[in-house]
Structure formats: structure tokens, C-alpha cells
Motif scaffolding. Structure first.
Motif, mmCIF file in Angstrom:
data_model
loop_
_atom_site.group_PDB
_atom_site.id
_atom_site.type_symbol
_atom_site.label_atom_id
_atom_site.label_comp_id
_atom_site.label_asym_id
_atom_site.label_seq_id
_atom_site.Cartn_x
_atom_site.Cartn_y
_atom_site.Cartn_z
ATOM 1 N N LEU A 420 0.740 -1.053 -0.496
ATOM 2 C CA LEU A 420 -0.191 -0.039 -0.442
ATOM 3 C C LEU A 420 1.165 1.173 0.409
ATOM 4 N N SER A 421 1.895 1.379 0.839
ATOM 5 C CA SER A 421 3.018 2.307 1.190
ATOM 6 C C SER A 421 3.351 2.640 -0.450
ATOM 7 N N ALA A 422 3.661 1.430 -0.786
ATOM 8 C CA ALA A 422 4.591 1.557 -2.103
ATOM 9 C C ALA A 422 4.320 2.224 -3.689
ATOM 10 N N LEU A 423 2.532 1.868 -3.387
ATOM 11 C CA LEU A 423 1.388 2.258 -4.568
ATOM 12 C C LEU A 423 1.282 3.371 -3.938
ATOM 13 N N THR A 424 1.330 4.312 -3.159
ATOM 14 C CA THR A 424 1.217 5.110 -2.930
ATOM 15 C C THR A 424 1.279 5.935 -3.779
ATOM 16 N N LEU A 425 2.941 5.827 -3.054
ATOM 17 C CA LEU A 425 4.236 6.784 -3.302
ATOM 18 C C LEU A 425 4.483 6.552 -5.478
ATOM 19 N N MET A 426 3.936 5.524 -5.902
ATOM 20 C CA MET A 426 4.494 5.431 -7.079
ATOM 21 C C MET A 426 3.025 6.180 -8.220
ATOM 22 N N ALA A 427 2.319 6.358 -7.442
ATOM 23 C CA ALA A 427 0.609 6.872 -8.266
ATOM 24 C C ALA A 427 0.697 8.138 -6.974
ATOM 25 N N SER A 428 0.830 8.653 -6.485
ATOM 26 C CA SER A 428 1.299 10.187 -6.266
ATOM 27 C C SER A 428 2.329 11.155 -7.231
ATOM 28 N N THR A 429 3.618 10.212 -6.560
ATOM 29 C CA THR A 429 4.754 10.968 -7.575
ATOM 30 C C THR A 429 4.342 10.677 -8.985
ATOM 31 N N ARG A 430 3.737 10.012 -9.700
ATOM 32 C CA ARG A 430 3.810 10.134 -11.096
ATOM 33 C C ARG A 430 2.589 11.071 -11.448
ATOM 34 N N ILE A 431 1.485 11.717 -10.949
ATOM 35 C CA ILE A 431 0.380 12.788 -11.196
ATOM 36 C C ILE A 431 1.482 14.175 -10.865
ATOM 37 N N ILE A 432 2.308 13.958 -10.082
ATOM 38 C CA ILE A 432 3.107 14.855 -9.732
ATOM 39 C C ILE A 432 3.993 15.419 -10.833
ATOM 40 N N PHE A 433 4.598 14.501 -11.267
ATOM 41 C CA PHE A 433 5.764 14.478 -12.593
ATOM 42 C C PHE A 433 4.134 15.478 -13.697
ATOM 43 N N ALA A 434 3.538 14.906 -14.217
ATOM 44 C CA ALA A 434 2.553 14.682 -15.150
ATOM 45 C C ALA A 434 1.908 16.299 -14.909
ATOM 46 N N ALA A 435 1.808 16.746 -14.046
ATOM 47 C CA ALA A 435 1.079 17.997 -13.400
ATOM 48 C C ALA A 435 2.163 19.111 -14.253
ATOM 49 N N TRP A 436 3.422 18.961 -13.564
ATOM 50 C CA TRP A 436 4.356 19.878 -13.806
ATOM 51 C C TRP A 436 4.799 19.933 -15.482
ATOM 52 N N LEU A 437 5.778 18.552 -16.335
ATOM 53 C CA LEU A 437 6.635 18.935 -17.542
ATOM 54 C C LEU A 437 5.154 19.773 -18.542
ATOM 55 N N PRO A 438 3.830 19.033 -18.277
ATOM 56 C CA PRO A 438 2.675 20.546 -19.347
ATOM 57 C C PRO A 438 3.078 21.994 -19.136
ATOM 58 N N LEU A 439 3.885 21.687 -18.037
ATOM 59 C CA LEU A 439 3.944 24.216 -17.928
ATOM 60 C C LEU A 439 4.875 24.201 -18.651
#
Length: 519
Positions: A420-439
């Protein structure tokens, strides 16, 4: 693996049978598992009921994913109406993604307390209300706030679909069912520019939100009667209706605020720097999603500048992305079928080692590198527009193959709480990066030129080709050394409590008996 599966290791106290309503007793402490022959076990439901539950989960996730990328079609309209720069206008996409990034952290705790169905229905309803607010926004500030909270409220739908699929489908086909549930997000995001390119050409940017609202309402109507699939909630509901008490073991996601924060916040942060397996996968998926979501900004802009495409013509280019997602589902499913047959899998105990789930990522990693250089060096007036467009389809195939393989691998790489902890990290982190690059992607393309902008990502992706290979070879050793894998079998063939699959980071983790055979 899922405690509802007939393939589970479990003790004799893992479930409580129905009791007459007149009885009111406290049975011995039980785990979360339901008996393999329990008719209420989602694994034993009729096929049509499994399909209905899966279809509703898919429709909800599709609606939210459609909403994520919908505003990208109206970027020019937002710039003109609110007199903002393109970077500011792209915040409508990025803030929505940042709202979704909270979902992996909070959803397990919500679903543990009330089950999946109520979270689905409340989540999509609130999402629809904020999408409506975004459509009626009179200032960019209002639009930005509504888009953020639309993501925040809709995010659980993107999270719970993983738990729903694991509730009702066999662990034997983990890669296959994850491929199908990923289609909801990939195709939902890809359909937004495809459909809305025509709508915005005839109407204003506000219709990007109105159409999203219509899709969300249609999904909601479909899902009003969706059955509860979460075994712990099924057991609790049955106990209430039967007039007896049930003593379920403590949820792995935690009970107190401190325990909940530890499981889905502090432990994930610690794993980011202490677990090589988690660190490698998190970095790879972060690059994967960052590049994936920048296409929704870059593709329309580049096709317009280089080939003179109109808005709806640029939207048609996303057909390649949809085809790529469908192709990934096909190839990943066929790969799993082949590896299962090769390992003569007839039960969970004889399933192929989880390292074989990494095979689609091995092929996808090569496709990712090749497609980035392909697109970067072919998007020019002297080369037909179909060439770079096909390249984006190859990238999407690669992206989804990598995601499906790596996440499916992590499902069973650790005991319940660690997963659960590993998947939480992986999910939140990749979404944050997805939010950054389009900018910043347009500035990168203008400053470095397209070929070198995408070559930068290609060069970063080259060493990551080795990640699935390293995990395939050394994964069992790395996991055996982890303090989060105290109960994992060192040969890499251990398949965890099915409910880790079921939660897939998101549904509220459950108890796993230390007395289970093979532990």
C-alpha cells in the motif's frame, strides 16, 4: 492476493457465515477473508454481475480521465477570455492533476470505513459539480479552483477501479485485468481532444466542461445500482442485516490519524529513499507520465505550427494514442497468457513468479526510447504528418505496457502494508510529474527545438531500459533484503494476500494472517 479468491491461503477463522437474525453473538476474531464457497464472495458472482461492476468502475474512471485533458482543447479560448499566458492557461490541466495526486493518500481510508460504492458515487457527484463550476467560471481564479477540486473529488474514481477489478477477477490474470482497467484512463484522456476538437471549433471553450459534465452524469446513472465489492464491507453489511456482531481484525491502512498518516504518507516517503525496487519504479513511472501528459499540450501546438492543423484535425491525431492503448492491452494480455501457460499455472500456488509480469515493460522500455527520438526528428514540414503521429501511438503503447507491468509487479512484491505504501508513493509522484511538464514543454520545444527537446527525454529513458531487466534478475534478492518484506518468500514466488491486489493502493488495506501457510 485477494482474500476473496478461492486460491487464498487462509485460516479457518477467516470468514464468518451468516447467522439467524435472532442470534447476537461475538464470534472469534476474524480476518477480512471470505470463504471460497461463500455466494456473497465477489469472486463467485455470476459473470454478468462481475461485468456490471467492472463496467461501472470503468465508466467512472473514463469520465474523470476525460475531464483531466478536456480543458487542453480550450487553451486558446481560456487565454483570450481571461487574458492570461499559455503557461497560466495550462494550469487548468496541472491543477486538476495535482488534485488527483491526493487520491492515493486519502482513498484507502475512506473506502475502509464505508466501502467502495459510496465513495464512487459521492466522488463522481462532487466531481461533476466542480466541473459545472469550471464551465461557468467568470475569472481564471475561479476556473483554477474548480479544476483543482474537480481533480481532488474525482481522483478516488481513478483509484478505486483497481480495487474493484481485483475484488471480482482472479489473481491469475493480474496483468490482463490491470491492462483493461488502465484503458479507462488512457482512452478517457485520449477521447477528450478527439471529441472536443469538433465541439470547441463550433462552440466556446466552456463546452469542454459541459461535455465532461454530460459524460459524468451518464456514468453516474449507470452506476446507481452498483453492488459493493469490498469484502470487509460485505461482511459488515451481512452482520448488520443478520443481527449479529462481527469482529474484524484491524485494517492495514490504519485506524487512528497517526496510523493512517504513517501508512500513506510517512512510510511512502521513507521507501522513496530506502527501497531500491520502489525508487527505480517510481522514477521510471514519473518520467513515463510526465511525457505522456505533455502530449496533450505539445501535439496540438506542434501540428498547428509545423503542418497548419486546425483544432479538430489535431484532435484526430489522438486516434493514434487510443490505438496504442488498445494494442498495449492486447500485447500485455497475450504475454501474461503465454508466461502462465509456460509455467503450467493451474492455481495461485503454481503461478509464474511475479518477475514474469515485468516482460511487457522490457519491450515497452525499448519502444519508449525509440518513439521519443522518432517523434523528435520527424516532426518537420519535409516529413509527412502521419509519421510523428504514429510515433505518439508507439509511445502510448510503450507507456501503458510499462505502467501495467511495473504496477502489477508491485502488487505482490511486498506484504500488504508495504505494498500500500509503495503504490501510494508511485501513484502520487507520477501524477505530480505529469502536472509539472506540460507547464514548460512549449518553452522547451521553442528553446531546444523539437528534436532536441524530445531527445533529452530519450537520453534519460535509455538507462531506464535496464530497470525491468534488473528487477527480473535481482528483484527477489532486493525484496528479501527489505524490512518491508519480512513475510515474503525469498524465491520471488510468494503471492501476497489477494487484498493487496484488491486495494492496489487504494481501497483500504487489510489484515493478513501470520498463521497462513507459506508465510
Amino acid at each position: 492476493m485477494d482474500s476473496t479468491s478461492p486460491h487464498q491461503h487462509h485460516s479457518s477463522t477467516d470468514s464468518t457465515p451468516p447467522m439467524p437474525k435472532s442470534e447476537s453473538v461475538m464470534p472469534p476474531s476474524v480476518g477480512h477473508m471470505m470463504s471460497p464457497d461463500d455466494p456473497d464472495n465477489p469472486q463467485n458472482w455470476p459473470f454478468w454481475r462481475k461485468i456490471y461492476a467492472s463496467t461501472v468502475a470503468t465508466a467512472f474512471a473514463f469520465a474523470v480521465a476525460f475531464g483531466v485533458t478536456s480543458l487542453t482543447v480550450g487553451i486558446q479560448g481560456v487565454m483570450k477570455q481571461f487574458n492570461v499566458s499559455m503557461t497560466v492557461a495550462v494550469l487548468g490541466l496541472s491543477l486538476n492533476l495535482l488534485g488527483i495526486a491526493f487520491a492515493p493518500i486519502i482513498t484507502p481510508h475512506l473506502s475502509e470505513r464505508v466501502g467502495r460504492s459510496p465513495v464512487y458515487l459521492v466522488s463522481l457527484l462532487l466531481f461533476a459539480l466542480f466541473i459545472l463550476g469550471a464551465g461557468y467560471s467568470k475569472s481564471f481564479g475561479a476556473l483554477a479552483v474548480c479544476r483543482f477540486f474537480a481533480g481532488f473529488c474525482g481522483g478516488p474514481c481513478l483509484v478505486l477501479i483497481e480495487g474493484t477489478f481485483a475484488d471480482v477477477w482472479s489473481p491469475h490474470i493480474t496483468v490482463t485485468y490491470y491492462s483493461f482497467l488502465s484503458l479507462a484512463s488512457y482512452i478517457g484522456a485520449g477521447c477528450a481532444p478527439l471529441i472536443l476538437g469538433y465541439v470547441v471549433s463550433a462552440e466556446s471553450w466552456r463546452w469542454t466542461q459541459y461535455v465532461t459534465l454530460m459524460i459524468a452524469l451518464a456514468a453516474y446513472l449507470l452506476g446507481i445500482g452498483v453492488p459493493e465489492t469490498y469484502p470487509r464491507e460485505i461482511l459488515r453489511t451481512r452482520a448488520r442485516r443478520g443481527g449479529y456482531k462481527i469482529n474484524l481484525a484491524k485494517a492495514e491502512s490504519g485506524v487512528t490519524l497517526g496510523e493512517m498518516a504513517q501508512t500513506t504518507l510517512f512510510t511512502p516517503l521513507a521507501m522513496a529513499v530506502s527501497e531500491p525496487v520502489v525508487t527505480m519504479i517510481t522514477l521510471y513511472l514519473s518520467l513515463n507520465f510526465a511525457v505522456l501528459f505533455q502530449w496533450f499540450i505539445a501535439v496540438p501546438a506542434v501540428l498547428n505550427l509545423v503542418y497548419g492543423f486546425t483544432l479538430h484535425q489535431a484532435g484526430l491525431a489522438f486516434i493514434a494514442a487510443i490505438v496504442g492503448a488498445l494494442a498495449s492491452t492486447l500485447t500485455s494480455s497475450l504475454t501474461e497468457s503465454f508466461t502462465n501457460r509456460r509455467n503450467a499455472c493451474t492455481s495461485v500456488a503454481n503461478m509464474a513468479p511475479i518477475e514474469y509480469r515485468l516482460v511487457p515493460a522490457m519491450f515497452g522500455s525499448l519502444g519508449m526510447v525509440g518513439s521519443l527520438f522518432w517523434i523528435g526528428f520527424t516532426a518537420k514540414p519535409t516529413i509527412n504528418h502521419s509519421v510523428p503521429i504514429i510515433g505518439t501511438g508507439v509511445y502510448v503503447w510503450s507507456s501503458m505496457s510499462i505502467l501495467t507491468a511495473l504496477v502489477s509487479y508491485i502488487f505482490d512484491a511486498y506484504p500488504a502494508k508495504g505494498t500500500l505504501s509503495a503504490l501510494t508513493l508511485m501513484a502520487s509522484t507520477r501524477i505530480i510529474f505529469a502536472a509539472w511538464l506540460p507547464l514548460v514543454i512549449i518553452q522547451m520545444i521553442m528553446g531546444l527545438q523539437g528534436q532536441w527537446a524530445y531527445s533529452v527525454f530519450g537520453f534519460i529513458a535509455i538507462p531506464m531500459i535496464g530497470i525491468p531487466v534488473v528487477l527480473f534478475i535481482f528483484g527477489p534478492v532486493l525484496r528479501a533484503r527489505s524490512r518491508h518484506s519480512a513475510h515474503a518468500m525469498s524465491n520471488g514466488r510468494h503471492v501476497m494476500d489477494r487484498h493487496v491486489d484488491q486495494e492496489m493502493q487504494m481501497g483500504g488495506m487489510h489484515y493478513k494472517s501470520d498463521e497462513s501457510p507459506g508465510e
